[in-house]
Design a protein around this motif. Sequence first.
Motif: not given
Length: 252
Positions: A112, A115, A146, A148, A217-218, A234-235, A238, A242, A249
């Motif tokens: 992950w 955040d 949240q 992927t 977070g993700h 996706a990273m 995100y 952010s 970051r």
Amino acid sequence: MRINSAMILAAGLGTRMRPITETLPKPLVEVAGKPLIAYSLEALDRIGVTSIVANVHYLAPMLTKWLKDWPGAEIAISDETETLLDSGGGIVKALPQLGPYPFLVLNADTFWLEDPDAGSDNLARMADQFDPAIMDIMMMTARLDQATGHTGAGDFTIDPEGRLARYRGSGDPVIYAGALVLSPHIFDAISEPKFSLNRCFDAAIESGRLFGAPMLGHWLTVGTPAAIGEAEAAMSAYLNGSASSTGHRPNR
């Protein structure tokens, strides 16, 4: 509470990741230029956990060498080359190396992004929130939006007090996001050498002692070669989102 040790489940076969995993164990498959297992090790390093055990099975010598060369904590190896013990059995085999107190369990093939506005890492918050008086297991959870790479409807629902139940088609589902804090006594009544952690989840649900820790977070899971590009996109989205909204970051 202070968590001093952790187990990384790294013994899976990675069959869905073929042909990459024909010559490489799945934890060493790279996403965004970094082996999957490195994300777990970096997460543990950020909260100061230095007593780490990883189990190995498929292409064990390659993974063992990589772990021995890891520049952070010294990582003990739990060798399952002869027999793969599943998620629960693998932890039980490693218990002598993990000690008698609650410890973290991470999956080697999920990770992950933190955040940047959270103020602390997800694992640090889990350790702070874990209360062995009322909990056997605390599970990091993620909402579907949240995540992927996840397929399926979801795994659990979470009530206002944080207790988890299996998702049965009603309520807002959450995903098991590949990180746990657990008390080793949950294995006391299990004698079989090979079993899934799902057995422990169900026992903890029945006793009202399985709790969720919603992540900030993700979360990403990479199950196939095609999913690597999806995860990297996706990273990037995100991290860039952010950075543009906060001016910095998140940790990677």
